[in-house]
Enzyme design. Structure first.
Site, PDB file in Angstrom:
ATOM      1  N   GLY A 248       0.711  -1.400   0.338  1.00 13.91           N
ATOM      2  CA  GLY A 248       0.372  -0.359   0.376  1.00 13.91           C
ATOM      3  C   GLY A 248       0.688   1.009  -0.120  1.00 13.91           C
ATOM      4  O   GLY A 248       0.254   2.083   0.224  1.00 13.91           O
ATOM      5  N   GLU A 290       4.096  -6.849   1.171  1.00  7.38           N
ATOM      6  CA  GLU A 290       3.634  -7.190   0.200  1.00  7.38           C
ATOM      7  C   GLU A 290       3.678  -5.551  -0.408  1.00  7.38           C
ATOM      8  O   GLU A 290       2.067  -5.222  -0.943  1.00  7.38           O
ATOM      9  CB  GLU A 290       1.934  -7.527   0.110  1.00  7.38           C
ATOM     10  CG  GLU A 290       2.322  -8.520   1.201  1.00  7.38           C
ATOM     11  CD  GLU A 290       0.716  -9.461   1.337  1.00  7.38           C
ATOM     12  OE1 GLU A 290      -0.381  -8.119   0.969  1.00  7.38           O
ATOM     13  OE2 GLU A 290       0.095 -10.726   1.312  1.00  7.38           O
ATOM     14  N   PRO A 291       4.959  -5.613  -1.250  1.00  7.62           N
ATOM     15  CA  PRO A 291       4.270  -4.190  -2.299  1.00  7.62           C
ATOM     16  C   PRO A 291       4.121  -4.431  -3.376  1.00  7.62           C
ATOM     17  O   PRO A 291       4.889  -5.459  -3.879  1.00  7.62           O
ATOM     18  CB  PRO A 291       5.321  -3.808  -2.449  1.00  7.62           C
ATOM     19  CG  PRO A 291       6.328  -5.135  -1.708  1.00  7.62           C
ATOM     20  CD  PRO A 291       5.730  -5.015  -0.814  1.00  7.62           C
ATOM     21  N   GLY A 292       3.547  -3.909  -4.702  1.00  4.36           N
ATOM     22  CA  GLY A 292       2.763  -3.219  -5.631  1.00  4.36           C
ATOM     23  C   GLY A 292       3.426  -2.749  -6.075  1.00  4.36           C
ATOM     24  O   GLY A 292       4.231  -2.230  -6.701  1.00  4.36           O
ATOM     25  N   ARG A 293       2.167  -1.136  -6.251  1.00  8.66           N
ATOM     26  CA  ARG A 293       2.581  -0.182  -6.948  1.00  8.66           C
ATOM     27  C   ARG A 293       3.998   0.463  -6.780  1.00  8.66           C
ATOM     28  O   ARG A 293       4.423   0.702  -7.870  1.00  8.66           O
ATOM     29  CB  ARG A 293       1.712   0.523  -6.169  1.00  8.66           C
ATOM     30  CG  ARG A 293       1.082   1.969  -7.036  1.00  8.66           C
ATOM     31  CD  ARG A 293       0.823   3.284  -5.902  1.00  8.66           C
ATOM     32  NE  ARG A 293      -0.284   2.669  -5.603  1.00  8.66           N
ATOM     33  CZ  ARG A 293      -1.633   2.338  -5.855  1.00  8.66           C
ATOM     34  NH1 ARG A 293      -1.818   2.964  -7.411  1.00  8.66           N
ATOM     35  NH2 ARG A 293      -2.745   2.632  -5.675  1.00  8.66           N
ATOM     36  N   CYS A 361     -15.277   4.974 -26.301  1.00  8.96           N
ATOM     37  CA  CYS A 361     -16.781   5.435 -26.848  1.00  8.96           C
ATOM     38  C   CYS A 361     -16.953   6.356 -25.552  1.00  8.96           C
ATOM     39  O   CYS A 361     -18.167   5.405 -25.486  1.00  8.96           O
ATOM     40  CB  CYS A 361     -17.495   4.773 -27.502  1.00  8.96           C
ATOM     41  SG  CYS A 361     -16.761   5.383 -29.008  1.00  8.96           S
ATOM     42  N   TYR A 390      -1.333  -0.851 -11.633  1.00  8.05           N
ATOM     43  CA  TYR A 390      -2.786  -1.339 -11.915  1.00  8.05           C
ATOM     44  C   TYR A 390      -3.075  -0.352 -13.721  1.00  8.05           C
ATOM     45  O   TYR A 390      -3.552  -0.089 -13.471  1.00  8.05           O
ATOM     46  CB  TYR A 390      -3.635  -0.102 -11.126  1.00  8.05           C
ATOM     47  CG  TYR A 390      -3.040  -1.108  -9.555  1.00  8.05           C
ATOM     48  CD1 TYR A 390      -3.233  -2.044  -9.417  1.00  8.05           C
ATOM     49  CD2 TYR A 390      -1.733  -0.524  -8.966  1.00  8.05           C
ATOM     50  CE1 TYR A 390      -2.945  -3.029  -7.927  1.00  8.05           C
ATOM     51  CE2 TYR A 390      -1.594  -1.395  -8.138  1.00  8.05           C
ATOM     52  CZ  TYR A 390      -2.151  -2.159  -7.097  1.00  8.05           C
ATOM     53  OH  TYR A 390      -1.494  -3.023  -5.875  1.00  8.05           O
TER      54      TYR A 390
HETATM   55  C1  LIG Z   1      -3.895  -7.945  -0.053  1.00  2.72           C
HETATM   56  C2  LIG Z   1      -2.774  -7.060  -0.090  1.00  2.72           C
HETATM   57  N1  LIG Z   1      -1.293  -6.814  -0.693  1.00  2.72           N
HETATM   58  C3  LIG Z   1      -1.003  -6.188  -1.331  1.00  2.72           C
HETATM   59  C4  LIG Z   1      -1.488  -5.514  -2.107  1.00  2.72           C
HETATM   60  C5  LIG Z   1      -0.356  -4.053  -2.800  1.00  2.72           C
HETATM   61  O1  LIG Z   1      -0.541  -2.761  -3.006  1.00  2.72           O
HETATM   62  P1  LIG Z   1       0.121  -2.167  -2.662  1.00  2.72           P
HETATM   63  O2  LIG Z   1       0.682  -2.183  -4.830  1.00  2.72           O
HETATM   64  O3  LIG Z   1      -0.406  -0.664  -2.786  1.00  2.72           O
HETATM   65  O4  LIG Z   1       1.685  -1.553  -3.026  1.00  2.72           O
HETATM   66  C6  LIG Z   1      -2.741  -5.208  -2.089  1.00  2.72           C
HETATM   67  C7  LIG Z   1      -3.687  -3.828  -2.681  1.00  2.72           C
HETATM   68  O5  LIG Z   1      -4.510  -4.042  -2.668  1.00  2.72           O
HETATM   69  C8  LIG Z   1      -3.408  -6.355  -1.330  1.00  2.72           C
HETATM   70  O6  LIG Z   1      -4.587  -5.849  -1.048  1.00  2.72           O
END
Ligand SMILES: Cc1ncc(COP(=O)(O)O)c(C=O)c1O
Length: 450
Positions: A248, A290-293, A361, A390
Site C-alpha cells: 500500500g 506485500e508491495p505492488g505499486r 466511446c 494498475y
Molecule cells: C492484500 C494486498 N496486499 C498487497 C497489495 C498491494 O498494494 P500496493 O500495490 O498498494 O502496494 C494489495 C492491493 O490491493 C492487497 O490487497
C-alpha cells in the site's frame, strides 16, 4: 521520483529510458506502449528489501502481482529475492509459469473459488490468507479431501481510517475484505480455524489500503492486531509466528508529491511491531510485506501518439491519443492524476492547459483533465509517468481495443515482454455461427506492432 531513474533527453530532445529513445520504441513496437525500466525496477525492489531486512532480519518481501501480473517482471523480481502475492488462479498460474517457487507464493482474495483453492493446494503454495469463514470451511474440506495440511493466515479488518481514495481503502470498518476484530467475529474465526482439520493457522494479515502516504494508520493497525493477538493467546493459546501489514505504500504521480522514504516506513512499522510484541510478551513473528505499486509504478511509462486536437472555444482543448481508459482505467475509475511530457522532441513555447483524452466511446475517457503541456501536434508522442502499476493490469478490450504491448528497457536494449493483441486474439473466445476470421487487414498475425 516521477520518471524512471534512467530517464534523460537526447540532444534533439527525445525522451529516453534505459538508454533507448521512446520514439524508436514507438516506431518498432507501435503505440500505446508500456515501457518498463529495468534499473528502476531492480533498484526499487532492492531498496524495499534492504529497508526491511536491515531493521528486522526476519522479513520477507512478496510482490503483489495484481499491480502488474507480468511473468517476465515476476521472474525479474524473483532474481531480487521476492516472493509473490496472488489473488486469482490466473495470477497463480502466471507466477508458477514465471518460475516462482510455490512455497514463496501466498494467495489472497475475498471470494476465492473452489477451483482456485484446489489449484493452490495442489501447487503446495506457501500459505493462503483466509478472508472469511465460508472460505475457511471450504478450504478445510478441500485440504482433507486432498489429504494435506495447508498453512493459513487470517485476514483481519482492523477498522482504521486511511487517507486515500475510498475505492482503495481496505482496512476501514465498512470493507468487503477481512474479518472485523471489533465485533468479535475475528476471535470466533480463529477458534474455528484452530479446530478445522487440514488448516494450520500461522498468523495474521491486515492490508489497510493502497497509495498511502502516512505511516500512522499502519502503526495503528499493528497495535490493534497485536492487542487482538494477545487476547487470542489468552483465550485459545494461539500466537502468530507470521504477521503481514500488506502493502500500500504511496508513490508520486504529480510534481510536488513527495513519496515517503520506504526506510522511514520500515523503521516505524518494525519499531511498533517490536514494542507491541514486548508489551504483550509475544514472540517476534516473521514479517511479510506485500508491495505492488511502489515497485512497478514508477518504473513504467505509458507512451501514446497524438491523433486529433480539438479546441472547444472558450472551454478547453482536447488532445486525443491512441489509448485511454481501455489501457488505463484509473483516472475514470477513481480520479487518478498523472503527469505527461512530450516524448519525441523538446516542446517549444509556454505550457498551455490541455485535456488529454482517450479514444474510447465514453465522455469520461480522459487520461489527464486540465494538464499543462507545451502545445502538441498530431503525430507527437506523449509519455505518462508512473504508469507501471494498475494500468496494464486493469486493461480491457472495451471497444474491442487490442491491449497494448510492453517492453523492458536496459542499457540501450529493449525486450518485448508482452506483444500487442491481434484481432484474432479478440475473436479467440467468441462463438458465432459464421465467424470466420480471415486476414483481410493483414493484422491477425501476432506481431508486436499495431
Ligand atoms: C492484500 C494486498 N496486499 C498487497 C497489495 C498491494 O498494494 P500496493 O500495490 O498498494 O502496494 C494489495 C492491493 O490491493 C492487497 O490487497
Amino acid at each position: 521520483m516521477l520518471w524512471p531513474e534512467t530517464a534523460t533527453r537526447t540532444a534533439d530532445g527525445q525522451l529516453t529510458l534505459g538508454g533507448v529513445p521512446l520514439p524508436r520504441l514507438a516506431e518498432e513496437f507501435g503505440t500505446p506502449l508500456y515501457v518498463y525500466d529495468e534499473v528502476t525496477l531492480r533498484n526499487r525492489a532492492r531498496r524495499i528489501r534492504d529497508a526491511f531486512t536491515r531493521t528486522y532480519a526476519d522479513s520477507g518481501i512478496v510482490y503483489a502481482a495484481k499491480a502488474l501480473p507480468s511473468p517476465a517482471i515476476i521472474a525479474l523480481l524473483r532474481e531480487e529475492s521476492m516472493g509473490l502475492d496472488v489473488v486469482s488462479g490466473g495470477e497463480l498460474y502466471a507466477g508458477l509459469a514465471a518460475g516462482m517457487p510455490p512455497e514463496s507464493i501466498c494467495f489472497h482474495g475475498n471470494n476465492k473459488s473452489e477451483d482456485e483453492l484446489r489449484e493452490a493446494l495442489t501447487a503446495r503454495i506457501g500459505h493462503i490468507v483466509i478472508d472469511n469463514l465460508d472460505e475457511a470451511r471450504m478450504l478445510s474440506r478441500l485440504a482433507v479431501e486432498l489429504n494435506t495440511v495447508v498453512n493459513v493466515m487470517l485476514r483481519l479488518n482492523p477498522g482504521v481510517e486511511v487517507h486515500t481514495h475510498h475505492k482503495i481503502a481496505t482496512g476501514v470498518a465498512d470493507s468487503k475484505f477481512g474479518v472485523p476484530i471489533w465485533s468479535g467475529q475475528a476471535a470466533s474465526a480463529v477458534e474455528m480455524i484452530l479446530s478445522a482439520p487440514g488448516l494450520s493457522l500461522v498468523g495474521y494479515h491486515a492490508h489497510i489500503g493502497s497509495q498511502i502516504f502516512d505511516d500512522a494508520p499502519y502503526r495503528e493497525a499493528i497495535v490493534i492486531v497485536l492487542d487482538f493477538a494477545a487476547e487470542v493467546r489468552t483465550r485459545f493459546g494461539f500466537f502468530p509466528t507470521v504477521f503481514s501489514p500488506g502493502g500500500g505504500f504511496g508513490i508520486a504521480y504529480e510534481p510536488g508529491q513527495d513519496e515517503p522514504p520506504i526506510e522511514t516506513w520500515a523503521d516505524e512499522a518494525t519499531a511498533t511491531l517490536r514494542a507491541e510484541c514486548a508489551r504483550h510478551e509475544l514472540p517476534l513473528p516473521r514479517l511479510i510485506v506485500e508491495p505492488g505499486r511502489t515497485i512497478v509504478g514508477p518504473a513504467g511509462v505509458a507512451l501514446y501518439r497524438v491523433g486529433s486536437i480539438k479546441d472547444v472555444a472558450g472551454i478547453r482543448t482536447y488532445v486525443a491519443v491512441d489509448g485511454g481508459m481501455a489501457d488505463n482505467i484509473r483516472p475514470t475509475l477513481y480520479g487518478a492524476r498523472y503527469t505527461a511530457a512530450i516524448a519525441n522532441r523538446t516542446g517549444a513555447g509556454p505550457d498551455v492547459p490541455v485535456t488529454i483524452a482517450g479514444k474510447y466511446c465514453e465522455s469520461g475517457d480522459l487520461l489527464i483533465e486540465d494538464a499543462r503541456l507545451q502545445m502538441v501536434e498530431p503525430g507527437d508522442l506523449i509519455a505518462l509517468a508512473a504508469a507501471g502499476a494498475y494500468c496494464l493490469a486493469m486493461a480491457s478490450n472495451y471497444n474491442l481495443a487490442r491491449r497494448p504491448a510492453a517492453v523492458l528497457v536496459n542499457a540501450g536494449n529493449a525486450r518485448l515482454i508482452r506483444r500487442r493483441e491481434t484481432y484474432l486474439d479478440l475473436m479467440a473466445t467468441e462463438i458465432a455461427p459464421n465467424l470466420a476470421p480471415d486476414d483481410q487487414f493483414g493484422s491477425l498475425a501476432p506481431s508486436a506492432k499495431s
